[in-house]
Design a protein around this motif. Structure first.
Motif, PDB file in Angstrom:
ATOM      1  N   TRP A  24       0.806  -1.222   0.000  1.00  0.00           N
ATOM      2  CA  TRP A  24       0.000   0.000   0.000  1.00  0.00           C
ATOM      3  C   TRP A  24       0.840   1.274   0.000  1.00  0.00           C
ATOM      4  CZ3 TRP A  24      -4.909  -0.464  -1.232  1.00  0.00           C
ATOM      5  CH2 TRP A  24      -5.570  -1.669  -0.975  1.00  0.00           C
ATOM      6  N   THR A  25       2.159   1.152  -0.053  1.00  0.00           N
ATOM      7  CA  THR A  25       3.009   2.347  -0.102  1.00  0.00           C
ATOM      8  C   THR A  25       3.752   2.379  -1.431  1.00  0.00           C
ATOM      9  OG1 THR A  25       4.766   1.131   1.072  1.00  0.00           O
ATOM     10  CG2 THR A  25       3.310   2.523   2.387  1.00  0.00           C
ATOM     11  N   GLN A  31       2.407   7.963   4.609  1.00  0.00           N
ATOM     12  CA  GLN A  31       1.352   7.945   3.606  1.00  0.00           C
ATOM     13  C   GLN A  31       0.001   7.693   4.272  1.00  0.00           C
ATOM     14  OE1 GLN A  31       2.251   5.983  -0.161  1.00  0.00           O
ATOM     15  NE2 GLN A  31       4.326   5.581   0.580  1.00  0.00           N
ATOM     16  N   THR A  33      -4.048   6.711   4.602  1.00  0.00           N
ATOM     17  CA  THR A  33      -4.849   5.615   4.055  1.00  0.00           C
ATOM     18  C   THR A  33      -6.323   6.011   4.091  1.00  0.00           C
ATOM     19  OG1 THR A  33      -5.304   4.488   6.167  1.00  0.00           O
ATOM     20  CG2 THR A  33      -3.184   4.017   5.089  1.00  0.00           C
ATOM     21  N   LYS A  34      -7.166   5.125   3.623  1.00  0.00           N
ATOM     22  CA  LYS A  34      -8.612   5.376   3.629  1.00  0.00           C
ATOM     23  C   LYS A  34      -9.201   5.272   5.032  1.00  0.00           C
ATOM     24  CE  LYS A  34      -9.316   3.999  -1.179  1.00  0.00           C
ATOM     25  NZ  LYS A  34      -9.988   3.075  -2.124  1.00  0.00           N
ATOM     26  N   THR A  39      -1.904   5.637   9.276  1.00  0.00           N
ATOM     27  CA  THR A  39      -0.922   5.983   8.257  1.00  0.00           C
ATOM     28  C   THR A  39       0.120   4.880   8.182  1.00  0.00           C
ATOM     29  OG1 THR A  39       0.292   7.300   9.900  1.00  0.00           O
ATOM     30  CG2 THR A  39      -1.182   8.490   8.416  1.00  0.00           C
ATOM     31  N   VAL A 153      -4.997  -3.120   8.919  1.00  0.00           N
ATOM     32  CA  VAL A 153      -4.372  -2.757   7.643  1.00  0.00           C
ATOM     33  C   VAL A 153      -5.004  -3.544   6.504  1.00  0.00           C
ATOM     34  CG1 VAL A 153      -2.214  -2.745   6.335  1.00  0.00           C
ATOM     35  CG2 VAL A 153      -2.210  -2.089   8.751  1.00  0.00           C
ATOM     36  N   LEU A 156      -7.986  -2.332   4.394  1.00  0.00           N
ATOM     37  CA  LEU A 156      -7.836  -1.450   3.239  1.00  0.00           C
ATOM     38  C   LEU A 156      -8.228  -2.149   1.939  1.00  0.00           C
ATOM     39  CD1 LEU A 156      -4.406   0.200   4.160  1.00  0.00           C
ATOM     40  CD2 LEU A 156      -6.686   1.222   4.382  1.00  0.00           C
TER      41      LEU A 156
END
Length: 306
Positions: A24-25, A31, A33-34, A39, A153, A156
């Motif tokens: 996801w990075t 960064q 996230t939704k 983060t 996580v 996501l």
């Protein structure tokens, strides 16, 4: 189950978490996230120290290591550890173990004190008053906490489920920290009138009025403390005095202004509350290693991502 077996299962979960973070990075640094409070962090090389006001959060490292300084205190953490902060603290942090083949990979979950209070009220958890403690710790993670963070996580992957399931997983994470040996750091925020919660209120006042003269008597009265008690408990929680805290906030804001605006150092010093340009430059250099103009030139030439 032996400790060795449990540690291996935790490492397996952390390896899975590292894979999810890499998935996801797509760039270096922090960064979003939704999930608004979540983060992901990736650094492919060792970094210089970065100064920041670190807000309440838990950070779980899946790969690599990081060092954090709070005043003169040093904290180091990596896999099998989590890093917890319960009030806003001015710290410096740097990645100390990372390369392109094995980047530093971590998850940060911002903590809302209101969520802690709600969890306590709805579950009838007990939060007894105890002496104020440092609002920062490094603690050994366990299988339950690591697994809960991994599931958060992985959420996501199914964004349609985030609104319903993310709050439940965040509550589980809070609960597991609450039950941990370092859970007292969170528990004190849930005790009305505790010394920790009073210090948190004073911190809020200092941050809101950082450019104004510090009036200890007024802050102490608002916190229902004597001036001497405020000094003692503030230092126990933050590792520094109220004046040292204000100075950190002022200087970090000054650095931000110098980076983002075309203003000279003297003007910025006045804006953040300094009356003397020489004092501003001297204290700025003491914290960041260089005087304002030299420091900003260095940052613009070699920006730090962390």
């Amino acid at each position: 189950m032996t400790t060795i077996d449990t540690d291996q299962r935790i490492r397996d979960r952390l390896q899975e978490l590292a894979g999810e973070i890499e998935r996801w990075t797509d760039q270096e640094g922090i960064q979003p996230t939704k999930i608004p409070s979540l983060t992901l962090i990736r650094n492919s090389e060792v970094t210089n120290a970065v100064h920041m006001i670190y807000e309440p959060a838990i950070c779980l490292v899946a790969q690599g290591r990081k060092q954090v300084l709070l005043g003169q205190e040093s904290y180091e953490y990596g896999p099998l550890d989590y890093f917890l902060v319960s009030v806003d603290l001015p710290i410096s942090g740097q990645v100390i173990d990372a390369d392109h083949e094995h980047p530093y990979l971590a998850v940060r979950l911002d903590l809302d004190p209101a969520q802690i209070l709600q969890m306590v009220q709805e579950t009838e958890l007990q939060a007894a008053a105890s002496p104020a403690k440092r609002a920062l710790c490094v603690s050994r993670t366990d299988l339950g906490l690591t697994d809960a963070m991994l599931r958060l996580v992985r959420l996501l992957e199914t964004p349609d489920h985030i609104d319903v399931l993310a709050p439940l997983l965040i509550r589980e994470i809070l609960y597991r920290i609450w039950q941990d040996q370092q859970g007292d750091i969170l528990r004190q925020l849930a005790v009305t009138g505790s010394n920790t919660s009073r210090v948190a209120g004073v911190i809020k006042q200092i941050k809101q009025h950082y450019d104004q003269p510090l009036r200890i008597e007024e802050l102490a009265a608002a916190a229902s403390m004597s001036s001497s008690s405020l000094h003692r408990y503030f230092k126990e929680v933050t590792g520094m005095s109220p004046l040292q805290y204000q100075k950190q906030v002022r200087l970090q804001e000054a650095r931000r202004l110098l980076l983002s605006e075309a203003a000279d150092a003297a003007e910025v010093g006045y804006r953040v509350g300094y009356e003397s340009p020489s004092q501003f430059s001297r204290e700025y250099a003491r914290l960041f290693g260089l005087p304002p103009i030299s420091d900003i030139k260095r940052l613009r030439e070699c920006p730090v991502v962390i």
